[in-house]
Design a protein around this motif. Structure first.
Motif, PDB file in Angstrom:
ATOM      1  N   GLU A  80     -16.897  28.002   9.465  1.00 45.29           N
ATOM      2  CA  GLU A  80     -16.685  28.399  10.874  1.00 45.29           C
ATOM      3  C   GLU A  80     -15.210  28.202  11.207  1.00 45.29           C
ATOM      4  OE1 GLU A  80     -15.835  26.497  13.589  1.00 45.29           O
ATOM      5  OE2 GLU A  80     -15.839  24.496  12.715  1.00 45.29           O
ATOM      6  N   LYS A 138     -10.495  26.515   4.482  1.00 44.86           N
ATOM      7  CA  LYS A 138     -10.903  26.002   5.798  1.00 44.86           C
ATOM      8  C   LYS A 138     -10.212  24.667   6.105  1.00 44.86           C
ATOM      9  CE  LYS A 138     -12.943  24.545   9.408  1.00 44.86           C
ATOM     10  NZ  LYS A 138     -12.821  25.093  10.736  1.00 44.86           N
ATOM     11  N   ASN A 143      -7.006  23.421   9.261  1.00 42.75           N
ATOM     12  CA  ASN A 143      -6.967  22.317  10.226  1.00 42.75           C
ATOM     13  C   ASN A 143      -5.961  21.241   9.820  1.00 42.75           C
ATOM     14  OD1 ASN A 143      -8.699  23.499  11.978  1.00 42.75           O
ATOM     15  ND2 ASN A 143     -10.494  22.298  11.431  1.00 42.75           N
ATOM     16  N   ARG A 178      -2.555  22.312  10.886  1.00 44.87           N
ATOM     17  CA  ARG A 178      -2.345  22.097  12.323  1.00 44.87           C
ATOM     18  C   ARG A 178      -2.059  20.620  12.607  1.00 44.87           C
ATOM     19  NH1 ARG A 178      -2.686  25.268  16.782  1.00 44.87           N
ATOM     20  NH2 ARG A 178      -3.776  24.469  18.614  1.00 44.87           N
ATOM     21  N   ASN A 193       2.964  21.650  19.695  1.00 42.81           N
ATOM     22  CA  ASN A 193       3.396  20.826  20.839  1.00 42.81           C
ATOM     23  C   ASN A 193       3.166  19.337  20.601  1.00 42.81           C
ATOM     24  OD1 ASN A 193       3.920  23.195  22.386  1.00 42.81           O
ATOM     25  ND2 ASN A 193       1.713  23.374  22.709  1.00 42.81           N
ATOM     26  N   TYR A 234     -10.594  15.763  24.762  1.00 43.92           N
ATOM     27  CA  TYR A 234      -9.599  15.708  23.676  1.00 43.92           C
ATOM     28  C   TYR A 234      -8.537  16.777  23.809  1.00 43.92           C
ATOM     29  CZ  TYR A 234     -11.589  19.594  20.879  1.00 43.92           C
ATOM     30  OH  TYR A 234     -12.011  20.826  20.413  1.00 43.92           O
ATOM     31  N   LYS A 235      -8.817  17.805  24.643  1.00 44.21           N
ATOM     32  CA  LYS A 235      -7.775  18.793  24.937  1.00 44.21           C
ATOM     33  C   LYS A 235      -8.153  19.547  26.212  1.00 44.21           C
ATOM     34  CE  LYS A 235      -9.332  22.800  22.222  1.00 44.21           C
ATOM     35  NZ  LYS A 235      -8.919  23.792  21.232  1.00 44.21           N
TER      36      LYS A 235
HETATM   37  N1  SAJ Z   1      -2.892  19.419  19.966  1.00 45.72           N
HETATM   38  C1  SAJ Z   1      -1.592  18.951  20.116  1.00 45.72           C
HETATM   39  N2  SAJ Z   1      -0.552  19.834  20.003  1.00 45.72           N
HETATM   40  C2  SAJ Z   1      -0.770  21.161  19.760  1.00 45.72           C
HETATM   41  C3  SAJ Z   1      -2.091  21.626  19.598  1.00 45.72           C
HETATM   42  C4  SAJ Z   1      -3.128  20.722  19.704  1.00 45.72           C
HETATM   43  O1  SAJ Z   1      -1.353  17.763  20.335  1.00 45.72           O
HETATM   44  O2  SAJ Z   1       0.220  21.906  19.686  1.00 45.72           O
HETATM   45  C5  SAJ Z   1      -4.022  18.481  20.027  1.00 45.72           C
HETATM   46  C6  SAJ Z   1      -5.049  18.836  21.109  1.00 45.72           C
HETATM   47  O3  SAJ Z   1      -4.704  18.308  22.339  1.00 45.72           O
HETATM   48  C7  SAJ Z   1      -6.307  18.204  20.528  1.00 45.72           C
HETATM   49  C8  SAJ Z   1      -6.136  18.349  19.018  1.00 45.72           C
HETATM   50  O4  SAJ Z   1      -4.768  18.599  18.815  1.00 45.72           O
HETATM   51  O5  SAJ Z   1      -6.383  16.850  20.852  1.00 45.72           O
HETATM   52  C9  SAJ Z   1      -6.982  19.427  18.393  1.00 45.72           C
HETATM   53  O6  SAJ Z   1      -6.924  20.617  19.154  1.00 45.72           O
HETATM   54  P1  SAJ Z   1      -6.876  22.078  18.485  1.00 45.72           P
HETATM   55  O7  SAJ Z   1      -6.801  23.075  19.560  1.00 45.72           O
HETATM   56  O8  SAJ Z   1      -5.802  22.112  17.476  1.00 45.72           O
HETATM   57  O9  SAJ Z   1      -8.200  22.162  17.634  1.00 45.72           O
HETATM   58  P2  SAJ Z   1      -9.801  22.117  17.816  1.00 45.72           P
HETATM   59  O10 SAJ Z   1     -10.222  20.857  17.151  1.00 45.72           O
HETATM   60  O11 SAJ Z   1     -10.276  22.374  19.183  1.00 45.72           O
HETATM   61  O12 SAJ Z   1     -10.207  23.387  16.927  1.00 45.72           O
HETATM   62  C10 SAJ Z   1      -9.723  23.510  15.592  1.00 45.72           C
HETATM   63  C11 SAJ Z   1      -9.253  24.956  15.407  1.00 45.72           C
HETATM   64  N3  SAJ Z   1      -8.504  25.095  14.165  1.00 45.72           N
HETATM   65  C12 SAJ Z   1      -7.279  25.693  14.116  1.00 45.72           C
HETATM   66  O13 SAJ Z   1      -6.740  26.147  15.092  1.00 45.72           O
HETATM   67  C13 SAJ Z   1      -6.637  25.759  12.790  1.00 45.72           C
HETATM   68  C14 SAJ Z   1     -10.477  25.897  15.427  1.00 45.72           C
HETATM   69  O14 SAJ Z   1     -10.092  27.222  15.142  1.00 45.72           O
HETATM   70  C15 SAJ Z   1     -11.497  25.421  14.376  1.00 45.72           C
HETATM   71  O15 SAJ Z   1     -12.637  26.262  14.339  1.00 45.72           O
HETATM   72  C16 SAJ Z   1     -11.929  24.016  14.770  1.00 45.72           C
HETATM   73  O16 SAJ Z   1     -10.767  23.180  14.690  1.00 45.72           O
HETATM   74  C17 SAJ Z   1     -13.016  23.564  13.791  1.00 45.72           C
HETATM   75  O17 SAJ Z   1     -14.188  23.588  14.186  1.00 45.72           O
HETATM   76  O18 SAJ Z   1     -12.696  23.291  12.632  1.00 45.72           O
END
Ligand code: SAJ
Length: 448
Positions: free
Chosen positions: A167, A220, A224, A227, A265, A336-337
Motif C-alpha cells: 500500500e 516500499k 518511507n 522520507r 520540512n 502526528y501530522k
Molecule cells: N514530516 C516532517 N517533515 C516533512 C514531512 C513530514 O516532519 O517534510 C513528519 C510529519 O509531521 C509526520 C511524519 O513526518 O509526523 C510522517 O508524515 P508523512 O506525511 O511523511 O507520512 P505518513 O506516515 O502519513 O504516510 C507515509 C507516506 N509515504 C510517503 O510519502 C513516502 C504514504 O504515502 C504511505 O502510504 C504511508 O507512509 C504508509 O502507509 O506507509
C-alpha cells in the motif's frame, strides 16, 4: 485455471475478500467495491464489522463514508468476522493486517502469521492472494508462502498465486491515491504477477509496475525510509541554522529551487505508524550486528526533535529568567501530522510528557484527536490559550495556520511565548504583537 481468473477479473465477476479493515484495508475494500467488484471485508473486531454494515457508517477519511454506505446498500460490500466463509467463496484475498514493531524494535509478524494461517485453511486451487501489509524483505517468499502452502497443502505459483502489492496511500487521500498512484506488483512468480497486474490495471489510472515480491518489499520500505532520512536532514539543517542565526526554512526554500533538490520540512519530529517503523523493517534483514550509518542515525535524530522543541522553550525561559514550574502551556495539536486524527507515535507524546515532568501546567487542543497524553483537554483554540504563558504548535492543522495573533495576545498572560514547531506562524507578525518567538530552524540574525 489462470485464464479463468483473468477472465473473471476482466469481467469484474471476480469476488474479493479483504482481511483486516484498518487504516489501509477499509479504503481498499471500499475502493474495489466502488470499482465494480463484489467485496467481503473481514475483521476480527466485531465493532468494526458491525459499524461498516450499518447504513449510517461513519468515517473521517474523505469519501469513504459516502462510498461505503452506498456500496453496502447495493450489496457490493459486506463485512464479516468469519474469514473461512469469506475466503471459500472468493477468488482473490487481499491481506491488510498490521505488522508493528515489538519492544525491541523487531517486526512483530504475529498478526500476519495468524491471518495467513486462517486464510490458508480455506484456500483452494485457482485463488490469488495479495499481501498489502508493509513487511520486512523476503517475508512474502519465506514467511507468507510457506504458511499458505503448509496449511492449505497447495503449491504456491502452481495451485494458487501470491503477490506483494504494498500500500502507498496517505491518510486523508486514500481513495484519490488508490485511484491515481502508481502501483507495485511484486510476484512470487511471473504468473502471479501477471494476474495481479490485470486486477490493478482494471482499477487504477496510475502505471502498474511489475517486479518480484522481494524487490517490491524493498521498494516500499525504501520510500518511507527515504522520507525519514530526508526529514532528518532537514532537521539537522534546522539545528545548524538555529546555531548560525539564519532561517532554515528560507534556506531550504531557496535550495529547493535547484532542479535536483527536494529537501523536506524540519519539525518537532516524525510520527505516525509508517515512517517510525519502516526503516527498522528495512534494517531488520541485516541482523543486530549491522551498524547502520544513515538510516538508524536519521531515526535517532528525528526521535530527538521533540526534546529540541522543549529545549527551545527552556532556552527562552533561561534568557528571561522565568521558571518552567510556574508556566501554563497550551499545546496545539496532538496528531502526528496536520489534518489527521491519528496520534500514533506522535511527537506530542514526549513533548507533553517532558513539559509535565518539568512541572509545567499543560493543556492540549486538537480539533481531530481525542488523545491528550495525560494533559488537560481544551475544547477550542481560544479556551486552550486563555490565561497561558506559552503556545506550542505541534501539528500543522489548517486551523492553526491563520491564528489571530492579536486575539491570542489579548487572552494570554504577560510576555507570551510561541514555540512554532511546524513553522506555520508569520514570525514578523508574532514579534509585532509582542510574542517571544522560537520556531524549528529559525535563526534570528538580522538580514543586512
Ligand atoms: N514530516 C516532517 N517533515 C516533512 C514531512 C513530514 O516532519 O517534510 C513528519 C510529519 O509531521 C509526520 C511524519 O513526518 O509526523 C510522517 O508524515 P508523512 O506525511 O511523511 O507520512 P505518513 O506516515 O502519513 O504516510 C507515509 C507516506 N509515504 C510517503 O510519502 C513516502 C504514504 O504515502 C504511505 O502510504 C504511508 O507512509 C504508509 O502507509 O506507509
Amino acid at each position: 485455471m489462470q485464464a479463468e481468473l483473468v477472465k473473471k477479473i476482466r469481467e469484474k465477476s471476480a469476488r474479493i475478500t479483504v482481511v483486516g479493515l484498518g487504516r489501509v484495508g477499509l479504503p481498499i475494500a471500499v475502493f474495489f467495491a466502488n470499482s465494480g467488484y463484489h467485496v467481503v471485508g473481514v475483521d476480527n473486531n466485531k465493532d468494526i464489522v458491525e459499524a461498516l454494515s450499518k447504513p449510517r457508517f461513519s468515517s473521517k477519511e474523505p469519501g469513504i463514508q459516502e462510498l461505503a454506505r452506498q456500496m453496502v446498500k447495493i450489496g457490493r460490500l459486506e463485512a464479516t468476522t468469519e474469514v473461512a466463509k469469506a475466503v471459500k467463496s472468493t477468488n482473490i484475498v487481499i491481506i491488510c493486517v498490521q505488522t508493528p514493531l515489538n519492544k525491541s524494535a523487531d517486526p512483530d509478524l504475529s498478526y500476519l502469521k495468524k491471518a495467513c494461517a486462517t486464510v490458508a485453511k480455506s484456500l483452494s486451487k485457482g485463488k490469488l492472494v495479495i499481501l498489502e501489509s508493509t513487511v520486512p524483505p523476503e517475508t512474502t517468499r519465506k514467511f507468507v508462502a510457506p504458511i499458505l502452502e503448509k496449511e492449505s497443502k497447495l503449491k504456491c505459483g502452481e495451485d494458487f498465486w501470491l503477490v506483494h502489492c504494498p500500500e502507498r496511500i496517505a491518510p486523508g487521500r486514500a481513495i484519490q491515491e488508490l485511484t491515481e498512484n502508481a502501483r507495485i506488483v511484486g510476484g512470487f512468480d511471473t504468473e502471479s504477477a501477471k494476474i495481479a497486474a490485470e486486477l490493478l490495471d482494471k482499477v487504477t489510472k496510475g502505471p502498474v509496475l511489475v517486479t518480484d515480491c522481494t524487490t517490491a518489499e524493498v521498494a516500499k520500505l525504501a520510500e518511507n525510509t527515504f522520507r525519514d532520512v530526508n526529514i532528518a536532514y532537514a532537521n539537522e539543517l534546522a539545528l545548524i541554522c538555529e546555531h548560525i542565526g539564519v532561517d532554515a526554512v528560507r534556506a531550504i526554500k531557496i535550495a529547493n529551487t535547484h532542479p535536483r533538490v527536494n529537501i523536506h520540512n524540519p519539525g518537532c519530529g516524525v510520527g505516525g505508524p509508517c515512517l517510525t517503523k519502516d526503516p527498522y523493517l528495512l534494517l531488520h534483514s541485516m541482523g543486530k550486528d549491522f551498524s547502520s550509518k544513515i538510516i538508524a542515525s536519521s531515526r535517532k535524530l528525528n526521535d530527538e526533535m521533540p526534546e529540541h522543541a522543549v529545549h527551545s522553550l527552556l532556552k527562552i525561559l533561561k534568557e528571561t529568567d522565568r521558571d518552567i514550574k510556574k508556566l501554563r502551556i497550551a499545546v496545539l495539536g496532538v496528531a502526528y501530522k496536520g489534518q489527521v486524527d491519528d496520534a500514533t507515535s506522535s511527537p506530542a507524546k514526549s513533548i507533553v510528557h517532558k513539559l509535565m515532568d518539568l512541572g509545567a501546567s499543560v493543556e492540549v487542543y486538537d480539533p481531530y484527536c481525542k488523545e491528550t497524553f495525560g494533559a488537560k483537554k481544551a475544547s477550542s483554540v481560544t479556551s486552550a490559550v486563555k490565561g497561558k504563558d506559552c503556545v506550542l504548535i505541534e501539528a500543522d492543522h489548517d486551523l492553526f495556520k491563520n491564528l489571530n495573533l492579536g486575539e491570542l495576545k489579548s487572552v494570554m498572560r504577560e510576555n507570551p511565548i510561541i514555540i512554532d514547531c511546524r513553522r506555520i506562524i508569520d514570525v514578523a507578525k508574532a514579534k509585532k504583537y509582542g510574542f517571544v518567538y522560537a520556531g524549528t530552524g529559525y535563526g534570528s540574525a538580522e538580514v543586512r
